[in-house]
Design a protein around this motif. Structure first.
Motif, PDB file in Angstrom:
ATOM      1  N   THR A 249       1.237  -1.420   0.078  1.00 37.84           N
ATOM      2  CA  THR A 249       0.257  -0.082   0.589  1.00 37.84           C
ATOM      3  C   THR A 249       0.715   0.712  -0.013  1.00 37.84           C
ATOM      4  N   LEU A 250       2.056   0.495   0.497  1.00 37.25           N
ATOM      5  CA  LEU A 250       3.141   2.673   0.792  1.00 37.25           C
ATOM      6  C   LEU A 250       3.658   2.904  -0.802  1.00 37.25           C
ATOM      7  N   TYR A 251       3.822   1.890  -1.602  1.00 39.02           N
ATOM      8  CA  TYR A 251       4.543   1.728  -2.977  1.00 39.02           C
ATOM      9  C   TYR A 251       3.103   2.674  -3.837  1.00 39.02           C
ATOM     10  N   GLN A 252       2.439   2.175  -3.182  1.00 36.78           N
ATOM     11  CA  GLN A 252       0.966   2.753  -3.936  1.00 36.78           C
ATOM     12  C   GLN A 252       0.539   4.020  -3.905  1.00 36.78           C
ATOM     13  N   ASP A 253       0.590   3.988  -2.600  1.00 37.96           N
ATOM     14  CA  ASP A 253       0.035   5.803  -2.362  1.00 37.96           C
ATOM     15  C   ASP A 253       0.904   6.340  -2.655  1.00 37.96           C
ATOM     16  N   LEU A 254       2.398   6.056  -2.143  1.00 38.29           N
ATOM     17  CA  LEU A 254       3.485   7.263  -2.513  1.00 38.29           C
ATOM     18  C   LEU A 254       3.472   7.716  -4.406  1.00 38.29           C
TER      19      LEU A 254
ATOM     20  N   ASP B 288       5.823   9.497 -12.113  1.00 35.09           N
ATOM     21  CA  ASP B 288       6.361   7.531 -13.101  1.00 35.09           C
ATOM     22  C   ASP B 288       8.135   7.514 -12.413  1.00 35.09           C
ATOM     23  N   GLY B 289       8.266   6.697 -12.152  1.00 38.16           N
ATOM     24  CA  GLY B 289       9.800   6.474 -12.169  1.00 38.16           C
ATOM     25  C   GLY B 289      10.345   6.701 -10.524  1.00 38.16           C
ATOM     26  N   GLN B 290       9.478   7.100  -9.562  1.00 38.63           N
ATOM     27  CA  GLN B 290      10.438   8.108  -8.723  1.00 38.63           C
ATOM     28  C   GLN B 290       9.932   7.371  -7.582  1.00 38.63           C
ATOM     29  N   VAL B 291       9.664   6.433  -7.641  1.00 37.10           N
ATOM     30  CA  VAL B 291       9.342   5.483  -6.523  1.00 37.10           C
ATOM     31  C   VAL B 291       9.800   3.694  -6.574  1.00 37.10           C
ATOM     32  N   SER B 292      10.592   3.618  -5.541  1.00 41.02           N
ATOM     33  CA  SER B 292      10.969   2.109  -6.190  1.00 41.02           C
ATOM     34  C   SER B 292      11.362   1.394  -5.075  1.00 41.02           C
ATOM     35  N   VAL B 293      10.642  -0.018  -5.429  1.00 46.59           N
ATOM     36  CA  VAL B 293      10.742  -1.663  -4.349  1.00 46.59           C
ATOM     37  C   VAL B 293      12.048  -1.902  -5.008  1.00 46.59           C
ATOM     38  N   ALA B 294      12.602  -1.673  -6.293  1.00 50.03           N
ATOM     39  CA  ALA B 294      13.473  -3.201  -6.937  1.00 50.03           C
ATOM     40  C   ALA B 294      14.436  -3.186  -5.660  1.00 50.03           C
ATOM     41  N   GLU B 295      14.495  -4.416  -5.504  1.00 49.50           N
ATOM     42  CA  GLU B 295      15.991  -4.763  -4.776  1.00 49.50           C
ATOM     43  C   GLU B 295      16.937  -3.593  -4.943  1.00 49.50           C
TER      44      GLU B 295
ATOM     45  N   LYS C 162       5.014  17.054  -0.643  1.00 51.48           N
ATOM     46  CA  LYS C 162       4.368  15.606  -0.554  1.00 51.48           C
ATOM     47  C   LYS C 162       4.249  14.156   0.308  1.00 51.48           C
ATOM     48  N   VAL C 163       5.512  14.398   0.535  1.00 50.89           N
ATOM     49  CA  VAL C 163       5.970  13.232   0.742  1.00 50.89           C
ATOM     50  C   VAL C 163       5.486  12.954   2.079  1.00 50.89           C
ATOM     51  N   MET C 164       6.388  14.306   2.840  1.00 45.67           N
ATOM     52  CA  MET C 164       6.553  14.941   4.401  1.00 45.67           C
ATOM     53  C   MET C 164       4.379  14.437   5.129  1.00 45.67           C
ATOM     54  N   LYS C 165       3.912  15.081   4.160  1.00 43.68           N
ATOM     55  CA  LYS C 165       2.394  15.449   4.406  1.00 43.68           C
ATOM     56  C   LYS C 165       1.705  13.901   4.433  1.00 43.68           C
ATOM     57  N   TYR C 166       2.294  12.998   4.177  1.00 39.15           N
ATOM     58  CA  TYR C 166       1.801  11.917   3.620  1.00 39.15           C
ATOM     59  C   TYR C 166       2.347  10.617   4.952  1.00 39.15           C
ATOM     60  N   ALA C 167       3.311  10.780   4.664  1.00 34.37           N
ATOM     61  CA  ALA C 167       4.089  10.446   6.153  1.00 34.37           C
ATOM     62  C   ALA C 167       3.581  10.715   7.257  1.00 34.37           C
TER      63      ALA C 167
ATOM     64  N   HIS D 170       0.216   9.254   8.263  1.00 33.96           N
ATOM     65  CA  HIS D 170       0.234   7.976   7.980  1.00 33.96           C
ATOM     66  C   HIS D 170       1.513   7.490   9.280  1.00 33.96           C
ATOM     67  N   GLU D 171       1.958   8.680   9.831  1.00 32.42           N
ATOM     68  CA  GLU D 171       2.548   7.611  10.874  1.00 32.42           C
ATOM     69  C   GLU D 171       3.880   6.517  10.218  1.00 32.42           C
ATOM     70  N   VAL D 172       4.951   7.086   9.532  1.00 31.79           N
ATOM     71  CA  VAL D 172       5.173   6.118   8.531  1.00 31.79           C
ATOM     72  C   VAL D 172       6.943   6.888   8.183  1.00 31.79           C
ATOM     73  N   PRO D 173       8.126   6.269   8.603  1.00 31.12           N
ATOM     74  CA  PRO D 173       9.126   7.065   9.404  1.00 31.12           C
ATOM     75  C   PRO D 173       9.820   7.256   8.112  1.00 31.12           C
TER      76      PRO D 173
END
Length: 457
Positions: free
Chosen positions: A3-8, A14-21, A52-57, A60-63
């Motif tokens: 969900t974190l990846y999808q929300d961000l 496009d291309g600014q959020v990654s979960v690539a190993e 945007k990232v900080m408002k979301y974090a 949702h209290e995400v580190p």
């Protein structure tokens, strides 16, 4: 996908959020040994992205763990609680070099050496010069209040930060300071951000002070019979009314490693080596070099190498850089410490390092910034990943840091506290000062989402 990846991904281009190993792995470490993967990596390209990232974090209290070039030595950007690794490495533009105002305006991902080069093209100078200037970024320099050899004369990073744009933990954008070289309007929140280690806000732009570049520089490399003689020369030089741009000192262990790595003739005889750099007008540098050379001979220098111009200076500085490679060549792991003592305690520190070596069996290499007491007192261990070796080394570090604090020193002069020195922060700051730190942190980051798990926890 999480969900974190999808929300961000929905918030950012496009291309600014990654979960690539590979991205998760790269952003799990710096140059210290600690490692912890984030859940997601965000490659910010603007203040608006960070907002945007900080408002979301915050909602949702995400580190959030902000990261520049990732070349720190204390685990300062390691995401120990997962969450978001917020990379500003792609925010790497030099927006302006304005000699009329004496400022450079840059994004946080700009490499420090690139700022120096851009200013130099216009005949101006950005003096802060950490050893990693070819790979470290301005954002990281601000986070740790980085220093370097020339801070003796010119000061550390905070002396060159006139203003910053900061995104707070709640997503507010603060414009602190500005282009004026004098500014006493309210609290000095700009300087507060210098050395805050990513715990008070995310710097997205910096206004740097630049100064006219010295016409030339010159250096002397002088060997001495022992460290005490070289340290005495440091104080004598300063007492004589000379303020070098850099004063670097090296101990016997480091010199022995350098001779083994570079060749016996690469360094003159003696168990200590002193590097003295001066800068200014051509005529004055030439006269001062000659005067200093005679003075060092009077102080007992065994041999003096003179570097009267830029090219020759670089040869001596290359020797200084080679000390680190020489220590790596020993096959031992260098625990890169950056303790500071009052300058009058330099000899005491190195004598204690020798005693620590005798008592623990761990080799200790000392070299660094003699002019301001910031000596890299490096423990050299065989295999820090081995639990028994690690415990032994950590106990030795405990002895070293406590000795430094008991003698009026500081446990870090350049690298920051991060994870590496978290164990000693209580004694280093003291209860009331720690409480003040926590109060400031709570005011700017009420949910504690910026770089959690580090020295304030």
């Amino acid at each position: 996908m999480s969900t974190l990846y999808q929300d961000l991904s929905a918030l950012l281009p496009d291309g600014q959020v990654s979960v690539a190993e590979q991205d998760l792995e790269v952003h799990s470490i710096d140059k210290w040994h600690a490692s912890a993967p984030p859940q997601v990596v965000v490659f910010a390209r603007s203040t608006e992205d960070v907002e945007k990232v900080m408002k979301y974090a915050n909602e949702h209290e995400v580190p959030v763990y902000t990261r520049g070039a990732g070349v720190g030595y204390v685990g300062g950007c390691v995401p120990v609680q997962g969450g978001i690794a917020l990379s500003v490495a792609k925010m790497d533009e030099i927006l302006e070099i304005n000699t009329g105002d004496g400022v450079a305006v840059v994004q946080p991902g700009v490499i420090t050496g690139h700022v120096q080069a851009a200013a130099r093209e216009k005949g101006w100078y950005y003096p802060p010069d950490p050893a990693s200037l070819k790979e470290c970024s301005i954002g990281g320099n601000i986070a740790t209040n980085a220093g370097g050899p020339r801070c003796l004369k010119y000061g550390v990073t905070k002396q060159y930060i006139l203003g910053v744009t900061v995104v707070t933990a709640t997503g507010e954008v603060l414009k602190l300071g500005g282009r004026c070289h004098k500014n006493k309007t309210g609290f000095d929140l700009t300087t507060l951000m210098c050395g805050s280690e990513g715990m008070l806000g995310v710097v997205t732009e910096a206004i740097l002070r630049i100064i006219p570049h010295p016409e030339t520089r010159g250096m002397l490399g002088a060997s001495f019979v022992d460290f005490s003689a070289a340290a005495a020369a440091v104080q004598a030089i300063l007492d004589s009314g000379v303020l070098p741009s850099a004063l670097e000192i090296t101990d016997a262990f480091t010199l022995a490693a350098a001779r083994d790595y570079l060749g016996e003739d690469a360094l003159p005889p003696g168990d200590a080596y002193l590097m003295v750099e001066i800068d200014g007008k051509v005529d004055s540098v030439q006269k001062e070099l000659a005067s200093l050379q005679a003075f060092l001979k009077e102080l007992g220098a065994l041999r003096i190498n003179e570097a009267p111009d830029e090219a020759a200076c670089e040869e001596i500085w290359q020797l200084r850089r080679d000390f680190s490679y020489s220590l790596k060549h020993t096959g031992l792991t260098k625990l890169n410490e950056d303790v500071v003592v009052p300058r009058s305690k330099l000899v005491d520190l190195v004598n204690y390092a020798r005693k620590l070596q005798e008592d623990t069996g761990i080799d200790v290499a000392c070299f660094g910034h003699a002019g301001d007491g910031n000596i890299h007192t490096n423990l050299m261990v065989k295999d820090y990943s081995d639990p028994e070796t690690k415990e032994k080394a950590d106990n030795a570090l405990d002895l070293l840091f406590n000795w430094v604090l008991d003698h009026g020193g500081a446990i870090t002069g350049e690298h920051g506290v991060g994870l590496a020195k978290k164990r000693w922060i209580g004694k280093a700051l003291g209860g009331p000062v720690m409480d003040a730190h926590c109060a400031i942190k709570a005011a700017l980051d009420p949910k504690g989402i910026l770089n959690p798990g580090k020295f304030l926890d």
